[in-house]
Design a protein around this motif. Structure first.
Motif, short mmCIF file in Angstrom:
data_model
loop_
_atom_site.label_atom_id
_atom_site.label_comp_id
_atom_site.label_asym_id
_atom_site.label_seq_id
_atom_site.Cartn_x
_atom_site.Cartn_y
_atom_site.Cartn_z
N VAL A 77 17.51 17.06 11.69
CA VAL A 77 16.52 18.12 11.48
C VAL A 77 16.39 18.38 9.98
O VAL A 77 17.40 18.48 9.27
CB VAL A 77 16.96 19.40 12.22
CG1 VAL A 77 16.09 20.57 11.83
CG2 VAL A 77 16.92 19.17 13.72
N PRO A 78 15.17 18.46 9.45
CA PRO A 78 15.02 18.73 8.01
C PRO A 78 15.44 20.15 7.66
O PRO A 78 15.52 21.02 8.52
CB PRO A 78 13.51 18.51 7.77
CG PRO A 78 12.88 18.79 9.09
CD PRO A 78 13.88 18.33 10.14
N GLU A 79 15.68 20.37 6.37
CA GLU A 79 16.00 21.71 5.90
C GLU A 79 14.75 22.57 5.97
O GLU A 79 13.72 22.23 5.39
CB GLU A 79 16.52 21.66 4.46
CG GLU A 79 17.83 20.93 4.27
CD GLU A 79 19.01 21.74 4.78
OE1 GLU A 79 18.82 22.94 5.06
OE2 GLU A 79 20.11 21.17 4.87
N PRO A 80 14.79 23.69 6.69
CA PRO A 80 13.59 24.53 6.77
C PRO A 80 13.35 25.30 5.48
O PRO A 80 14.27 25.55 4.70
CB PRO A 80 13.91 25.49 7.93
CG PRO A 80 15.40 25.55 7.95
CD PRO A 80 15.90 24.21 7.50
N GLN A 81 12.10 25.64 5.25
CA GLN A 81 11.71 26.46 4.11
C GLN A 81 10.84 27.60 4.62
O GLN A 81 10.00 27.40 5.52
CB GLN A 81 10.95 25.64 3.07
CG GLN A 81 11.79 24.54 2.41
CD GLN A 81 10.97 23.74 1.42
OE1 GLN A 81 9.78 23.53 1.62
NE2 GLN A 81 11.61 23.27 0.37
N LEU A 131 8.51 26.15 7.46
CA LEU A 131 8.09 24.76 7.26
C LEU A 131 9.23 23.82 7.61
O LEU A 131 10.40 24.14 7.39
CB LEU A 131 7.67 24.53 5.81
CG LEU A 131 6.52 25.39 5.27
CD1 LEU A 131 6.26 25.04 3.82
CD2 LEU A 131 5.26 25.19 6.09
N GLY A 132 8.89 22.65 8.12
CA GLY A 132 9.90 21.62 8.39
C GLY A 132 9.74 20.95 9.72
O GLY A 132 10.48 20.02 10.04
N SER A 133 8.81 21.40 10.56
CA SER A 133 8.67 20.84 11.90
C SER A 133 7.43 19.97 12.03
O SER A 133 6.92 19.76 13.13
CB SER A 133 8.60 21.97 12.93
OG SER A 133 7.47 22.78 12.68
N GLU A 134 6.94 19.43 10.88
CA GLU A 134 5.69 18.68 10.92
C GLU A 134 5.81 17.38 11.69
O GLU A 134 4.83 16.88 12.25
CB GLU A 134 5.20 18.40 9.49
CG GLU A 134 4.74 19.63 8.73
CD GLU A 134 5.90 20.47 8.21
OE1 GLU A 134 7.04 19.97 8.23
OE2 GLU A 134 5.66 21.62 7.80
N LYS A 135 7.02 16.78 11.75
CA LYS A 135 7.19 15.49 12.42
C LYS A 135 7.12 15.60 13.93
O LYS A 135 6.94 14.61 14.62
CB LYS A 135 8.54 14.86 12.03
CG LYS A 135 8.58 14.36 10.59
CD LYS A 135 9.88 13.63 10.33
CE LYS A 135 9.91 13.06 8.93
NZ LYS A 135 11.19 12.33 8.67
N ASP A 153 20.91 18.54 16.63
CA ASP A 153 21.05 19.06 15.27
C ASP A 153 20.31 20.39 15.15
O ASP A 153 19.37 20.67 15.90
CB ASP A 153 20.49 18.06 14.26
CG ASP A 153 20.87 18.39 12.82
OD1 ASP A 153 21.86 19.12 12.63
OD2 ASP A 153 20.19 17.90 11.90
N GLN A 154 20.74 21.21 14.20
CA GLN A 154 20.12 22.51 13.95
C GLN A 154 20.34 22.91 12.51
O GLN A 154 21.43 22.74 11.97
CB GLN A 154 20.70 23.57 14.89
CG GLN A 154 20.17 24.99 14.61
CD GLN A 154 20.72 26.01 15.58
OE1 GLN A 154 20.40 26.02 16.75
NE2 GLN A 154 21.59 26.89 15.07
N LYS A 155 19.29 23.42 11.88
CA LYS A 155 19.39 23.94 10.53
C LYS A 155 18.59 25.25 10.45
O LYS A 155 17.65 25.45 11.23
CB LYS A 155 18.88 22.94 9.49
CG LYS A 155 19.77 21.70 9.34
CD LYS A 155 19.27 20.80 8.23
CE LYS A 155 20.22 19.63 8.00
NZ LYS A 155 20.21 18.70 9.13
N SER A 156 18.96 26.09 9.50
CA SER A 156 18.32 27.40 9.41
C SER A 156 18.11 27.79 7.96
O SER A 156 18.76 27.29 7.04
CB SER A 156 19.17 28.45 10.12
OG SER A 156 20.43 28.60 9.48
N ALA A 157 17.18 28.71 7.77
CA ALA A 157 16.92 29.31 6.46
C ALA A 157 16.64 30.80 6.68
O ALA A 157 16.03 31.17 7.68
CB ALA A 157 15.74 28.63 5.77
#
Length: 486
Positions: free
Chosen positions: A138-142, A162-166, A220-224
């Motif tokens: 999972v990309p780093e969210p912004q 932002l980060g869920s474009e894929k 996977d999981q990432k947060s901002a």
């Protein structure tokens, strides 16, 4: 009546046999299991055997999502054999125990169906199947923010994640330290379709102003997180290290460092403001990007021509100097009025020297060779030393604190893996050197045998020469006749 009773008994026996066979098939062919892994990680395929018997042989096959099934491995005699070591899996297949296959360094193409045909010592065969799914990290969210309105009591803000474009990534929002999920809408917040935007009406007397965006997939999981009080109470969006943790960027002295913002292509950018702070010094403005051009501020004398834009949004510093270590902040202002702040921490390191391995032969026998390997090159300090064996990515443990430059090895001559590698690294650079123990342990044997062979050859030549001289001395000499003068 007797005939009818006979047929009833026969029918019951057939039904009992059929149910017994069905039960056996169910036991010997367990259901298909689903396993999930992350790209670059690993997965385990455990064959949950229904019997405690010893495993005689396991045949592993792989059916990719497209294409033909492949025979990828065979476990027999306690060893994993590969029918085609040059296939897509290479060295990435390992047996954890006699019933579990491990796939390392996962690739997206590893997703598919895996079949294990297990033959037990009693010749009973069990078949196990797995469906493996491999996901990208999972990309780093912004989080972008846009201040809609602000009064003495209430602040209306729109947060965009932002980060869920894929695609294939779930978006969710939480509030506060307890991270309670926000769903649907209420009198003080509203979620957009797809949950990318969160519209918040935040009151100044509220003690909970932290909002968190989470991006996740099955593995996977990432947060901002974002703190509304930094906007609503101060009327500005100064960066807070606790809410905007800096991204670490490491560079090598004389090299270059890049600071990518990874902005969405669909959102127009009005301008990007860059600033830096070295240590506890004052904040200094550096070039501002407007209409695709860099507009210099007050740092031309320091950086000269070493600043450039790698693409439309990535700043790059070339010919790095030790004094360039600093904290950089980018303030991105979008055409919609939304603002994104991103912080980078730049650290500049010296290049790692080329390591050298010095071997010391401690003892040697026909079966075991004891050697101490000493790795040179870390005398300057600030350099990590690690050891690896063979092609494996697994590091060997450090023997003792303070002695990590030395590796003591008891190598068996029957071992196929005799290459040991010393790695010197710092956060920005890494170099390695390898040594083949077989060249030491076996060459010692070879040199000893060569020495003995030369001694034997010299002794043989001396013996032959002595026999030749002895034969020459023993041969009869011609008799001398008296000289007669005429």
């Amino acid at each position: 009546m007797e005939i009818r009773g006979f047929w009833w008994v026969l029918l019951l026996l057939l039904l009992d046999r059929q149910s017994s066979e069905t039960a056996n098939i169910t036991a010997l062919n367990p259901p298909c299991y689903e396993v999930s892994g992350i790209q670059g990680g690993s997965v385990l395929l455990p064959t949950a055997l229904t019997s405690s018997e010893k495993v005689a042989k396991i045949e592993w096959k792989f059916q990719p999502q497209t294409g033909l099934a492949l025979a990828i491995a065979e476990f027999i005699g306690g060893k994993l054999e590969r029918p085609n070591p040059g296939d897509r899996f290479g060295w990435r297949l390992k047996m954890v125990d006699e019933a579990t296959l491990r796939i390392t360094e996962l690739e997206l193409g590893d997703g598919g169906d895996y079949m294990a045909r297990v033959r037990l010592a009693s010749a009973v065969v069990e078949e196990h199947s797995f469906t493996c799914r491999v996901y990208e990290p999972v990309p780093e969210p912004q989080i972008l923010f846009r201040l809609v309105s602000r009064t003495a009591e209430m602040c209306n803000v729109t947060l965009r994640c932002l980060g869920s474009e894929k695609g294939g990534i779930n978006i969710s929002w939480k509030r506060g330290d307890q991270l309670s999920f926000l769903e649907g809408s209420s009198d003080w917040y509203q979620l957009s379709a797809g949950s990318t935007d969160l519209h918040v009406s935040w009151r100044h007397n509220s003690s909970d102003s932290t909002f968190t965006c989470l991006l996740s997939n099955p593995v996977d999981q990432k947060s901002a997180s974002f703190h509304l009080a930094s906007i609503c109470q101060n009327g500005s969006a100064r960066s807070n290290p606790a809410e905007n943790p800096p991204v670490q960027v490491n560079g090598i002295l004389g090299g270059s460092a890049s600071f990518p913002l990874k902005l969405p292509a669909t959102t127009p950018v009005a301008r990007i403001e860059w600033s830096l702070r070295a240590g506890s010094g004052p904040e200094v403005l550096i070039p501002e990007l407007k209409v695709g051009r860099l507009e210099w501020q007050d740092t031309r004398e320091r950086f000269g021509q070493r600043l450039e834009m790698a693409d439309g949004t990535t700043l790059r510093i070339r010919a790095l100097e030790k004094e360039d270590s600093c904290t950089l902040e980018a303030r991105v202002v979008f055409a919609s009025g939304e603002v994104l702040r991103k912080t980078f921490r730049l650290s500049v390191f010296e290049p790692v020297p080329d390591p050298e391995i010095h071997p010391h032969l401690v003892s040697r026998s026909t079966e075991v060779c004891n050697v101490t390997l000493h790795c040179l090159g870390s005398e300057k300090g600030g350099i990590d030393v690690s050891w690896k064996r063979g092609n494996s990515s697994d590091q060997l443990g450090v023997p003792e604190e303070g002695l990590d430059t030395d590796l003591h090895v008891s190598w068996q001559s029957s071992s196929l893996d005799s290459t040991f590698t010393c790695l010197l690294s710092n956060p920005a650079d890494q170099k390695s050197a390898s040594l083949d123990l077989a060249s030491i342990c076996r060459s010692e044997d070879g040199g000893h045998l060569m020495y003995m062979w030369i001694l034997g050859l010299v002794a043989f030549l001396i013996l032959v020469a002595g026999l030749g001289i002895w034969q020459w001395k023993k041969r009869p000499r011609p008799r001398a006749f008296p000289y007669v003068k005429e």
